[in-house]
Design a protein around this motif. Structure first.
Motif, PDB file in Angstrom:
ATOM      1  N   ALA A 135      27.256  19.915 -36.366  1.00 19.21           N
ATOM      2  CA  ALA A 135      26.495  21.614 -36.544  1.00 19.21           C
ATOM      3  C   ALA A 135      25.789  21.581 -35.045  1.00 19.21           C
ATOM      4  N   VAL A 136      25.728  22.686 -35.137  1.00 21.09           N
ATOM      5  CA  VAL A 136      24.616  22.872 -33.683  1.00 21.09           C
ATOM      6  C   VAL A 136      23.799  24.142 -34.478  1.00 21.09           C
ATOM      7  N   THR A 137      22.490  24.241 -33.990  1.00 24.39           N
ATOM      8  CA  THR A 137      21.226  25.218 -33.931  1.00 24.39           C
ATOM      9  C   THR A 137      20.739  25.725 -32.646  1.00 24.39           C
ATOM     10  N   HIS A 138      20.169  26.828 -32.278  1.00 23.77           N
ATOM     11  CA  HIS A 138      19.786  26.970 -31.766  1.00 23.77           C
ATOM     12  C   HIS A 138      17.258  27.136 -31.863  1.00 23.77           C
ATOM     13  N   VAL A 139      17.642  26.627 -31.043  1.00 21.11           N
ATOM     14  CA  VAL A 139      15.683  26.239 -30.789  1.00 21.11           C
ATOM     15  C   VAL A 139      14.854  26.639 -29.496  1.00 21.11           C
ATOM     16  N   GLU A 140      14.100  27.873 -29.344  1.00 24.82           N
ATOM     17  CA  GLU A 140      13.517  27.565 -28.263  1.00 24.82           C
ATOM     18  C   GLU A 140      14.614  28.303 -27.306  1.00 24.82           C
ATOM     19  N   ASP A 141      16.061  29.356 -27.572  1.00 24.85           N
ATOM     20  CA  ASP A 141      16.766  29.125 -27.009  1.00 24.85           C
ATOM     21  C   ASP A 141      17.832  28.212 -25.767  1.00 24.85           C
ATOM     22  N   ASP A 142      17.700  26.774 -26.518  1.00 19.58           N
ATOM     23  CA  ASP A 142      18.223  25.665 -25.957  1.00 19.58           C
ATOM     24  C   ASP A 142      19.440  25.330 -27.701  1.00 19.58           C
ATOM     25  N   MET A 143      20.300  25.032 -27.698  1.00 15.53           N
ATOM     26  CA  MET A 143      20.969  24.442 -28.546  1.00 15.53           C
ATOM     27  C   MET A 143      20.680  22.829 -28.961  1.00 15.53           C
ATOM     28  N   VAL A 144      20.563  22.718 -30.334  1.00 17.86           N
ATOM     29  CA  VAL A 144      20.089  21.432 -31.092  1.00 17.86           C
ATOM     30  C   VAL A 144      21.417  20.844 -31.268  1.00 17.86           C
ATOM     31  N   GLU A 145      21.833  19.506 -31.100  1.00 16.61           N
ATOM     32  CA  GLU A 145      23.450  19.677 -32.062  1.00 16.61           C
ATOM     33  C   GLU A 145      22.811  18.341 -32.900  1.00 16.61           C
ATOM     34  N   ILE A 146      23.663  18.280 -33.968  1.00 14.98           N
ATOM     35  CA  ILE A 146      23.444  17.808 -35.151  1.00 14.98           C
ATOM     36  C   ILE A 146      24.675  16.515 -34.827  1.00 14.98           C
ATOM     37  N   ILE A 147      24.546  15.635 -34.928  1.00 19.70           N
ATOM     38  CA  ILE A 147      24.941  14.283 -34.961  1.00 19.70           C
ATOM     39  C   ILE A 147      25.978  13.522 -36.188  1.00 19.70           C
ATOM     40  N   ASP A 148      27.643  13.893 -36.625  1.00 17.37           N
ATOM     41  CA  ASP A 148      27.863  13.711 -37.745  1.00 17.37           C
ATOM     42  C   ASP A 148      27.106  11.568 -37.696  1.00 17.37           C
ATOM     43  N   VAL A 149      26.406  11.341 -38.285  1.00 13.07           N
ATOM     44  CA  VAL A 149      26.168   9.962 -38.378  1.00 13.07           C
ATOM     45  C   VAL A 149      26.964   9.370 -39.299  1.00 13.07           C
ATOM     46  N   GLU A 150      27.512   9.709 -39.994  1.00 13.97           N
ATOM     47  CA  GLU A 150      28.742   9.062 -41.071  1.00 13.97           C
ATOM     48  C   GLU A 150      29.114   8.475 -40.291  1.00 13.97           C
ATOM     49  N   LYS A 151      29.773   9.416 -38.505  1.00 15.21           N
ATOM     50  CA  LYS A 151      31.024   9.194 -38.522  1.00 15.21           C
ATOM     51  C   LYS A 151      30.720   7.807 -37.124  1.00 15.21           C
ATOM     52  N   VAL A 152      29.345   7.627 -36.799  1.00 17.86           N
ATOM     53  CA  VAL A 152      28.814   6.663 -36.308  1.00 17.86           C
ATOM     54  C   VAL A 152      29.114   5.795 -37.152  1.00 17.86           C
ATOM     55  N   LEU A 153      28.121   5.302 -38.076  1.00 17.02           N
ATOM     56  CA  LEU A 153      28.312   4.718 -38.919  1.00 17.02           C
ATOM     57  C   LEU A 153      29.735   3.623 -39.726  1.00 17.02           C
ATOM     58  N   ALA A 154      30.964   4.585 -39.345  1.00 12.23           N
ATOM     59  CA  ALA A 154      32.347   4.506 -39.534  1.00 12.23           C
ATOM     60  C   ALA A 154      32.835   3.706 -38.553  1.00 12.23           C
ATOM     61  N   ASP A 155      32.421   3.469 -37.081  1.00 16.04           N
ATOM     62  CA  ASP A 155      32.746   3.401 -36.806  1.00 16.04           C
ATOM     63  C   ASP A 155      32.836   2.285 -36.215  1.00 16.04           C
ATOM     64  N   LEU A 156      31.004   1.024 -36.709  1.00 11.85           N
ATOM     65  CA  LEU A 156      30.813   0.595 -36.338  1.00 11.85           C
ATOM     66  C   LEU A 156      30.756  -0.759 -37.177  1.00 11.85           C
ATOM     67  N   VAL A 157      31.250  -0.211 -38.151  1.00 14.38           N
ATOM     68  CA  VAL A 157      30.972  -0.873 -39.401  1.00 14.38           C
ATOM     69  C   VAL A 157      32.483  -0.590 -40.319  1.00 14.38           C
ATOM     70  N   GLY A 158      33.399   0.519 -39.597  1.00 16.28           N
ATOM     71  CA  GLY A 158      34.341   0.480 -40.371  1.00 16.28           C
ATOM     72  C   GLY A 158      34.606   1.413 -41.933  1.00 16.28           C
ATOM     73  N   THR A 159      35.678   1.470 -42.743  1.00 16.87           N
ATOM     74  CA  THR A 159      35.306   3.126 -43.528  1.00 16.87           C
ATOM     75  C   THR A 159      36.405   1.947 -44.500  1.00 16.87           C
ATOM     76  N   LEU A 160      36.566   2.283 -45.795  1.00 13.99           N
ATOM     77  CA  LEU A 160      36.851   1.303 -47.012  1.00 13.99           C
ATOM     78  C   LEU A 160      36.848   2.735 -48.050  1.00 13.99           C
ATOM     79  N   ALA A 161      38.463   3.152 -48.049  1.00  8.89           N
ATOM     80  CA  ALA A 161      38.712   4.284 -49.308  1.00  8.89           C
ATOM     81  C   ALA A 161      39.583   3.959 -50.172  1.00  8.89           C
ATOM     82  N   GLU A 162      40.134   2.482 -50.244  1.00  5.14           N
ATOM     83  CA  GLU A 162      40.914   2.062 -50.943  1.00  5.14           C
ATOM     84  C   GLU A 162      40.897   1.955 -52.360  1.00  5.14           C
ATOM     85  N   LEU A 163      41.155   2.302 -53.462  1.00  2.00           N
ATOM     86  CA  LEU A 163      40.504   1.659 -55.130  1.00  2.00           C
ATOM     87  C   LEU A 163      40.945   0.214 -55.055  1.00  2.00           C
ATOM     88  N   ASP A 164      40.031  -0.307 -55.805  1.00  2.00           N
ATOM     89  CA  ASP A 164      41.465  -1.603 -56.194  1.00  2.00           C
ATOM     90  C   ASP A 164      41.978  -1.752 -57.099  1.00  2.00           C
TER      91      ASP A 164
END
Length: 304
Positions: A135-164
């Motif tokens: 997502a993005v927003t603007h503060v004092e005419d500057d664009m502020v980026e909101i990072i997808d931290v869930e994607k960052v963590l998924a890249d780091l530790v992987g994702t597991l969406a498989e049911l047992d």
């Protein structure tokens, strides 16, 4: 940074009002970034770090903080930028996401700003699946980026969406159960839809609360309403709490089961689900737990 987050508990009244507070920070350049205050435990000057052999390059090391051992992740490096040169001159934002505690190394931290979710916009289209901007927003005419931290963590530790044992969650309904999934994180959407598909259910996807609400209204017009909604809380334009309130205030939608599924702290959510009228809250992300709660909710509502 002492006192920066003092009084965060008093800010809980923002939740449910389609408002949020962002902590703004930088990653070595002029670009500003933001993270929701409710994800943050504290902000500290970077402590001495213990390096780990063969660790992921984005992990600077580990530190011991208040009885916990936490990894410290170079956030700039994690999103493909140049990492921090001197850790001792940087700051660590200690956060809680998806039931885990981790620190994000940033070059400096600015201040907290109060915003309406309507001021938070979806990122420009066409960024591609490798983008870390959620997502993005603007503060004092500057664009502020909101990072997808869930994607960052998924890249780091992987994702597991498989049911047992996916077969144990499949009901005997002749028609597939249709679930509206509303989440601004592509990683989270993929996790949830994969889980529902293994259960034999049909997911329909919205990328924020406003889009999800419009999808529901469009379905009413076509007579093809979904059986339930699974919604994130933090989303641009309209958050999950406000979406739930809109559903409950609509005569034709008010009986729709709503499950809030979020990486935000359960302390806040358990209180808020009663205020906004959601049926359940499930913290992210464990596939079998989500599947169990979805089945329980549908059975309670006599849909399964």
């Amino acid at each position: 940074m002492a006192g920066l987050l003092d009084g965060v508990d008093q800010r809980t009244n923002l939740v449910g009002e389609n408002r949020l507070e962002l902590l703004m920070f930088r990653l070595g350049g002029r670009q500003r970034y933001g993270i929701n205050v409710f994800k943050i435990h504290e902000v500290i000057q970077c402590p001495p770090l213990n390096r780990m052999v063969h660790s992921n390059p984005m992990v600077c090391g580990i530190t011991h903080l208040r009885g916990r051992t936490i990894p410290v992740i170079d956030l700039a490096k994690a999103i493909g930028k140049r990492g921090v040169d001197k850790c001792e001159d940087a700051f660590v934002i200690v956060t809680e996401y998806n039931r885990s505690i981790q620190g994000f190394l940033v070059s400096n931290v600015e201040r907290i700003i109060n915003l309406n979710w309507e001021e938070i916009k979806a990122p420009p289209s066409g960024l591609g699946k490798n983008s870390y901007m959620t997502a993005v927003t603007h503060v004092e005419d500057d664009m502020v980026e909101i990072i997808d931290v869930e994607k960052v963590l998924a890249d780091l530790v992987g994702t597991l969406a498989e049911l047992d044992k996916p077969e144990q969650y499949r009901g005997g309904s002749q028609q597939p159960v249709r679930i509206l999934v509303v989440d601004d994180s592509s990683v989270a959407r993929n996790q949830i839809t994969r889980t529902l598909e293994q259960m034999g259910m049909q997911p329909i996807v919205g990328k924020n609360g406003r889009e999800g609400l419009q999808l529901l209204k469009d379905m009413l017009g076509s007579g093809q309403l979904v059986d339930a909604v699974i919604s994130d809380v933090e989303m641009p334009e309209m958050d999950g709490y406000t979406l739930t309130q809109e559903i409950r205030q609509n005569e034709q939608l008010r009986q729709l089961p709503v499950l809030l599924h979020t990486s935000l702290s359960g302390v806040f959510n358990n209180a808020m689900i009663k205020k906004v009228g959601a049926d359940k809250f499930v913290p992210k992300f464990q596939a079998d737990e989500l599947a169990k709660e979805v089945v329980n909710l549908l059975q309670e509502k006599q849909i399964l």
